[in-house]
Design a protein around this motif. Structure first.
Motif, PDB file in Angstrom:
ATOM      1  N   SER A 151      19.296  33.610 -11.252  1.00  0.00           N
ATOM      2  CA  SER A 151      20.548  34.019 -11.865  1.00  0.00           C
ATOM      3  C   SER A 151      20.420  33.931 -13.378  1.00  0.00           C
ATOM      4  O   SER A 151      19.751  33.036 -13.900  1.00  0.00           O
ATOM      5  N   SER A 180      22.922  33.355 -15.339  1.00  0.00           N
ATOM      6  CA  SER A 180      23.923  32.438 -15.874  1.00  0.00           C
ATOM      7  C   SER A 180      23.778  31.069 -15.227  1.00  0.00           C
ATOM      8  O   SER A 180      23.106  30.903 -14.211  1.00  0.00           O
ATOM      9  N   ALA A 181      24.449  30.101 -15.806  1.00  0.00           N
ATOM     10  CA  ALA A 181      24.435  28.739 -15.264  1.00  0.00           C
ATOM     11  C   ALA A 181      25.631  28.493 -14.351  1.00  0.00           C
ATOM     12  O   ALA A 181      25.852  27.372 -13.903  1.00  0.00           O
ATOM     13  N   ASP A 182      26.407  29.535 -14.072  1.00  0.00           N
ATOM     14  CA  ASP A 182      27.569  29.402 -13.199  1.00  0.00           C
ATOM     15  C   ASP A 182      27.113  29.160 -11.762  1.00  0.00           C
ATOM     16  O   ASP A 182      26.086  29.685 -11.326  1.00  0.00           O
ATOM     17  N   ILE A 183      27.876  28.391 -11.041  1.00  0.00           N
ATOM     18  CA  ILE A 183      27.596  28.126  -9.635  1.00  0.00           C
ATOM     19  C   ILE A 183      28.442  29.067  -8.795  1.00  0.00           C
ATOM     20  O   ILE A 183      29.654  29.168  -8.986  1.00  0.00           O
ATOM     21  N   HIS A 184      27.790  29.764  -7.858  1.00  0.00           N
ATOM     22  CA  HIS A 184      28.484  30.698  -6.985  1.00  0.00           C
ATOM     23  C   HIS A 184      28.268  30.248  -5.542  1.00  0.00           C
ATOM     24  O   HIS A 184      27.161  29.877  -5.167  1.00  0.00           O
TER      25      HIS A 184
END
Length: 159
Positions: free
Chosen positions: A147, A149-153
């Motif tokens: 990914s 980004s460092a966002d968690i999905h």
């Protein structure tokens, strides 16, 4: 394992100062978890572990199910103790390890764990249902992908 080779090498050098280590290369099978690279993703699978579990339970030829627990059927207060509680305990413990890559089993396995000290015939039936679900999910696993980004999905199928 990482996406920055020089950082991984630096870490390994620092670790080798304090510990005797050996680089075994890319993981393929470790602690019952198989890693399968497909394109830009990594699939963590416990297929071998699942087959072994079904074999230990004598259910290699069972019919698979689409759900691990019956939604409409409640657990009754059956009093007939299961004849082999050790077998029940071992299989439920083995199923607990399977939740690493099959989080969909978490609720059902934890429910079975509530009866670990005094399982009944009905609990054994519920355990067999979970194993039949495992039989139907042999080819599934936990997919990890890169990914930007460092966002968690997280995704869930509540059906």
């Amino acid at each position: 394992m990482g996406n920055n080779a020089s950082l991984v090498d630096t870490l390994l050098q620092h670790l080798s100062i304090a510990f005797k280590i050996r680089d075994l290369g890319a993981p393929s099978f470790f602690l019952g978890i198989e890693t399968i690279k497909t394109g830009g993703t990594l699939l963590l699978s416990q297929r071998r572990y699942m087959r072994d579990l079904l074999k230990r339970a004598g259910m290699t030829e069972c019919k698979p199910l689409a759900t691990p627990a019956a939604v409409t059927q409640a657990v009754s207060l059956a009093t007939q103790p299961f004849e082999n509680p050790t077998q029940y305990q071992r299989l439920v413990g083995a199923l607990q390890y399977l939740t690493i890559t099959s989080m969909d089993l978490s609720y059902s396995v934890n429910r079975l764990y509530q009866f670990i000290h005094a399982p009944t015939d009905e609990h054994w039936g519920l355990l067999k249902r979970v194993l039949r679900y495992v039989k139907g999910t042999l080819d599934l696993g936990l997919r990890l992908s890169r990914s930007g980004s460092a966002d968690i999905h997280a995704f869930s199928d509540s059906d």
